[in-house]
Design a protein around this motif. Sequence first.
Motif, mmCIF file in Angstrom:
data_model
loop_
_atom_site.group_PDB
_atom_site.id
_atom_site.type_symbol
_atom_site.label_atom_id
_atom_site.label_comp_id
_atom_site.label_asym_id
_atom_site.label_seq_id
_atom_site.Cartn_x
_atom_site.Cartn_y
_atom_site.Cartn_z
ATOM 1 N N ASN B 28 15.502 9.444 38.613
ATOM 2 C CA ASN B 28 15.342 10.878 38.437
ATOM 3 C C ASN B 28 15.034 11.110 36.970
ATOM 4 N N GLY B 30 14.177 14.009 35.567
ATOM 5 C CA GLY B 30 14.233 15.411 35.160
ATOM 6 C C GLY B 30 14.161 16.327 36.344
ATOM 7 N N SER B 31 14.504 15.797 37.494
ATOM 8 C CA SER B 31 14.399 16.558 38.733
ATOM 9 C C SER B 31 15.570 17.531 38.869
ATOM 10 N N CYS B 32 15.445 18.474 39.788
ATOM 11 C CA CYS B 32 16.514 19.444 40.015
ATOM 12 C C CYS B 32 17.514 18.931 41.023
ATOM 13 N N ASN B 33 17.406 17.676 41.470
ATOM 14 C CA ASN B 33 18.328 17.122 42.466
ATOM 15 C C ASN B 33 17.856 17.329 43.877
ATOM 16 N N THR B 73 10.834 14.342 31.586
ATOM 17 C CA THR B 73 11.296 14.994 30.361
ATOM 18 C C THR B 73 11.107 14.006 29.219
ATOM 19 N N ALA B 76 13.829 11.305 29.039
ATOM 20 C CA ALA B 76 13.894 10.312 30.113
ATOM 21 C C ALA B 76 12.649 9.436 30.147
ATOM 22 N N VAL B 112 9.022 19.016 28.710
ATOM 23 C CA VAL B 112 8.484 18.371 29.902
ATOM 24 C C VAL B 112 7.121 17.774 29.562
#
Lengths: 401, 172
Positions: B28, B30-33, B73, B76, B112
């Motif tokens: 992951n 930078g994902s929102c989950n 991001t 990351a 981003v």
Amino acid sequence: MKQEPQKVITKKGERFIIPIGPQHPALKEPGHFEFAVDGETVTDATVRLGYVHRGIEKGVESRNWVQNLYMLERICGICSHTHAMTYCLGVEKLAAVEVPERAQVIRLIMAELERIHSHMLWLGVAAHEAGFDTLFMYTWRDRETVMDLLELLSGNRVNYSANLLGGVKFDISPEQADKIRQGLAFLAERNTHYLDVVMNDMLLLGRIRGVGVMTREQAEKLGAIGPTARASGVARDVRLDAPYGAYRTFKPKLILETAGDLEARFIVRLREIADSCRLINEALDNLPSGDLTVRMPRRIKEGETISRVEAPRGEAFYFIKSNGSDIPERIKVRTPTICNMGSVLALAKGHQLADMPMILVGIDPCFSCNDRMITLRRSDGEAETWSWGQLREYGIKAYQR
Amino acid sequence: MSTNLVESVIEGLKTWARVNSPWVIHFNSGSCNGCDIEILATITPRYDLERFGIKLQGSPRHADVLICTGPVTRQARERLIRIYEQMPEPKFVIAVGSCALSGGVFDGLYNVAGGIDQVLPVAAYVPGCPPRPEAIIDGVVKLLSSLQQPAPETAPAREQGATQPVYEGEAI
């Protein structure tokens, strides 16, 4: 002749540090932890966050009120409804708009369905971290029931987009209500089984009973919120302390445990699932009739407000400031994980390294909500706020290869 | 003649093994989950990705396929490249979700860097916000079936310097 003292191999003050993350099997999301260990015992813990920092708070300042709804919903994919609802409640308060009662109750139903899905997700992940994959598979199988209900209502499994400024997007028909009741009856039955497993399974109890104990004093001092605090006996629930929307009519039960260990956190969350089922049934039985939306002005009146909502993990807090235009001047988001993270670091000390994933997962961490940037003082002592260009430049410089 | 035959048999065996039991690592960046829990849902009983021989794996050194979620991001990004570099050849990247495809709703935010393909060569794209578990499975299966075809003669995009800091000196 005086003998030379024998050389000590490990110097005092030298610590053996185990780094974990940002990519690690025990972490579903990126976060970096450093545990100083003495043998197997953790003596110190630090965390480095920010891998998921995207800069949403700055981004909302260049999008209009309606566009922001969709961006803020995507702060977190697990409690997406909570974020959208907190934002809507704040903006509606600023615009002095009263949302129709039916819309408020539909918001409550979505929020509670989301709580069920989030807690079941957590139960599965926590069981997985404990090495109890059977429970993980069972809970996630049953969680699909609530995902189906969310999909039935909204058309999407994760980012439901239920909220609009001034109301909700979809209605709940009597047929849908019946399906929800059926689904909840199944979930409530399974939930009693899980409660039985958590309280009586010796293998699981070995991992959770008496592990990560946080006393009430500690919880208050560390500022813990949500189910984590309630498992330590802190009576703190925004739905009861400062009721919003339909929670003024439909009261949830305050679920408290006093043990403060991981077992108590399991029990609190499982009892909350049961209570959410009850609350949704109550709301469905008393669904008021009426419109779903009211008209919202495109420009929001000048002013500032706060809005608080009880997310599945604790209190979500928004500060919203408008300058009278169609773009917000400032939106500040504070999410529960950042409040609870302090308790992980404090509780880690003195535990075995193998307990770390369990203690971390005990607060139900959600990194995507929690990674934000804080500046205290700029070195040139000028403005306290950073412009878009400065932030972008800083981001590029800081993470250049 | 005989060496060619042996080589082709070995290649065939390799492809057969690769297609039948790819190990997958998930990162992951930078994902929102949302996508992450849908990926996790694919290994649970209703969707059961493991029936295709696919295993979610913790270490990049054991993985064949990297499933990426979220926009990249800037913090990351380095990690993402490092994880990719630790994976043994041949390796494939699947970008899952709108953000991984293009940055999605987060496109243009100051921290981003854009979609996954700005950083790594991507073999399969799965759109959706988030994609349904069926869509993710479909993406993985399509990637696997494409491996059974004779390999195209294009070198991975990485050779063209995809890991160069694309954003260095970019106009602000």
